[in-house]
Design a protein around this motif. Structure first.
Motif, PDB file in Angstrom:
ATOM      1  N   GLY A   1     -15.636  -2.626  -9.183  1.00 55.72           N
ATOM      2  CA  GLY A   1     -15.233  -3.769 -10.062  1.00 55.72           C
ATOM      3  C   GLY A   1     -16.336  -4.816  -9.500  1.00 55.72           C
ATOM      4  O   GLY A   1     -17.212  -4.708  -8.631  1.00 55.72           O
TER       5      GLY A   1
ATOM      6  N   ARG B   1      -9.381  -0.976 -11.776  1.00 54.92           N
ATOM      7  CA  ARG B   1      -9.171  -0.404 -10.286  1.00 54.92           C
ATOM      8  C   ARG B   1      -8.208   0.775 -10.420  1.00 54.92           C
ATOM      9  O   ARG B   1      -8.441   1.690  -9.711  1.00 54.92           O
ATOM     10  CB  ARG B   1      -8.552  -1.678  -9.586  1.00 54.92           C
ATOM     11  CG  ARG B   1      -8.336  -0.849  -7.958  1.00 54.92           C
ATOM     12  CD  ARG B   1      -7.378  -1.961  -7.411  1.00 54.92           C
ATOM     13  NE  ARG B   1      -7.404  -1.673  -5.891  1.00 54.92           N
ATOM     14  CZ  ARG B   1      -6.544  -0.833  -5.395  1.00 54.92           C
ATOM     15  NH1 ARG B   1      -5.699  -0.423  -6.248  1.00 54.92           N
ATOM     16  NH2 ARG B   1      -6.425  -0.672  -4.033  1.00 54.92           N
TER      17      ARG B   1
ATOM     18  N   ASP C   1      -9.376  -1.163  -0.172  1.00 54.00           N
ATOM     19  CA  ASP C   1     -10.301  -1.995  -0.821  1.00 54.00           C
ATOM     20  C   ASP C   1     -11.691  -2.182   0.090  1.00 54.00           C
ATOM     21  O   ASP C   1     -11.610  -2.561   1.227  1.00 54.00           O
ATOM     22  CB  ASP C   1      -9.734  -3.413  -0.941  1.00 54.00           C
ATOM     23  CG  ASP C   1      -8.473  -3.556  -1.773  1.00 54.00           C
ATOM     24  OD1 ASP C   1      -8.269  -2.591  -2.699  1.00 54.00           O
ATOM     25  OD2 ASP C   1      -7.528  -4.307  -1.526  1.00 54.00           O
TER      26      ASP C   1
ATOM     27  N   THR D   1      -2.767  -3.324  -9.814  1.00 54.25           N
ATOM     28  CA  THR D   1      -3.515  -3.812  -8.828  1.00 54.25           C
ATOM     29  C   THR D   1      -3.354  -3.366  -7.607  1.00 54.25           C
ATOM     30  O   THR D   1      -3.970  -3.496  -6.683  1.00 54.25           O
ATOM     31  CB  THR D   1      -4.109  -5.086  -8.916  1.00 54.25           C
ATOM     32  OG1 THR D   1      -3.005  -5.852  -8.786  1.00 54.25           O
ATOM     33  CG2 THR D   1      -4.673  -5.534 -10.462  1.00 54.25           C
TER      34      THR D   1
END
Length: 256
Positions: A19, A117, A139, A218
């Motif tokens: 991202g 994602r 993440d 997400t």
């Protein structure tokens, strides 16, 4: 896929890192922004690799930076390993790379991420060797997450939970506001939790959740909820803050 019996641990960790992170401001993709001279991704992978249960890490990199990310991450698992693992780059659906493994270091794969994602997680999941039955999704922006939290989540999945998330209590008062900006109610924060990563899953649960998804998510735990899988919580860590804005990066610099 070919088994790798010398690989340590029973956990694979997926790190979507493709991202752009526009809230962090213009520049490189968010995962490649620097914190104390090193990209957030390097900090995140180093801490994940320090968790003893982790036997495989799959990073989904920007499609035009797979080779660069492969070179960037290689040193993290090359030492002090006696038989250095090969950091392989591949795209989703490509032939399985030849890998060397060590009981002292996890396998490290880099794949081309997708446009979202969710697509990046799916690409990383497809690259995980078959012997890993526990899969965590983490993440890269949570670059200071301690290895102990990785172990806590993995232990909960290993203990029988199909989906596990680390959480923290919500400390602020939360108001519900209408479209005109008028407060319409105060939410009971005692039942609210802020969700962190890594989120952990039995591999079959995560695979089924992605196969069943009809819209973009997400949050992988939310996808598990959609297919009826109970999501268990474990205590999170203040250190696992998400670095999303310049202010967060400044805080992380102080915590480092």
């Amino acid at each position: 896929m070919t088994a790798h019996p010398s690989v340590r641990g029973d956990v694979a960790v997926l790190v979507p890192a493709a991202g752009m992170g526009v809230r962090l401001g213009p520049g490189a993709p968010k995962a490649l922004r620097l914190l104390r001279g090193e990209p957030l991704l390097v900090h995140a992978v180093r801490r994940v690799a320090a968790a003893p249960s982790v036997g495989c890490i799959v990073v989904a990199a920007p499609s035009d930076a797979v080779d660069d990310v492969t070179a960037l991450l290689g040193p993290l698992v090359a030492s002090p390993v006696t038989t250095a693992p090969i950091v392989a780059s591949e795209t989703c659906g490509a032939a399985e790379p030849k890998l060397e493994a060590s009981s002292e270091s996890p396998l490290l794969l880099v794949v081309a991420g997708g446009a979202s994602r969710q697509a990046s997680v799916a690409a990383a999941l497809a690259a995980v060797p078959a012997e890993f039955g526990i899969v965590l999704v983490h993440d890269a922006a949570r670059a200071l997450t301690p290895p102990e939290l990785v172990e806590t989540v993995a232990d909960a999945v290993r203990g029988g939970h199909g989906a596990v998330i680390p959480v923290l209590p919500v400390v602020d008062t939360i108001k519900e506001v209408d479209n005109s900006g008028i407060v319409v109610g105060t939410v009971d924060r005692s039942v609210l939790r802020a969700v962190q990563t890594p989120q952990g899953f039995r591999r079959d649960v995560l695979t089924s959740a992605h196969a069943a998804a009809v819209d973009e998510h997400t949050d992988d735990a939310g996808m598990a909820e959609k297919i009826g899988v109970p999501v268990h919580t474990v205590p999170g860590s203040e250190a696992a803050m998400k670095i999303t804005r310049p202010f967060d990066l400044a805080i992380a610099e102080l915590l480092f």
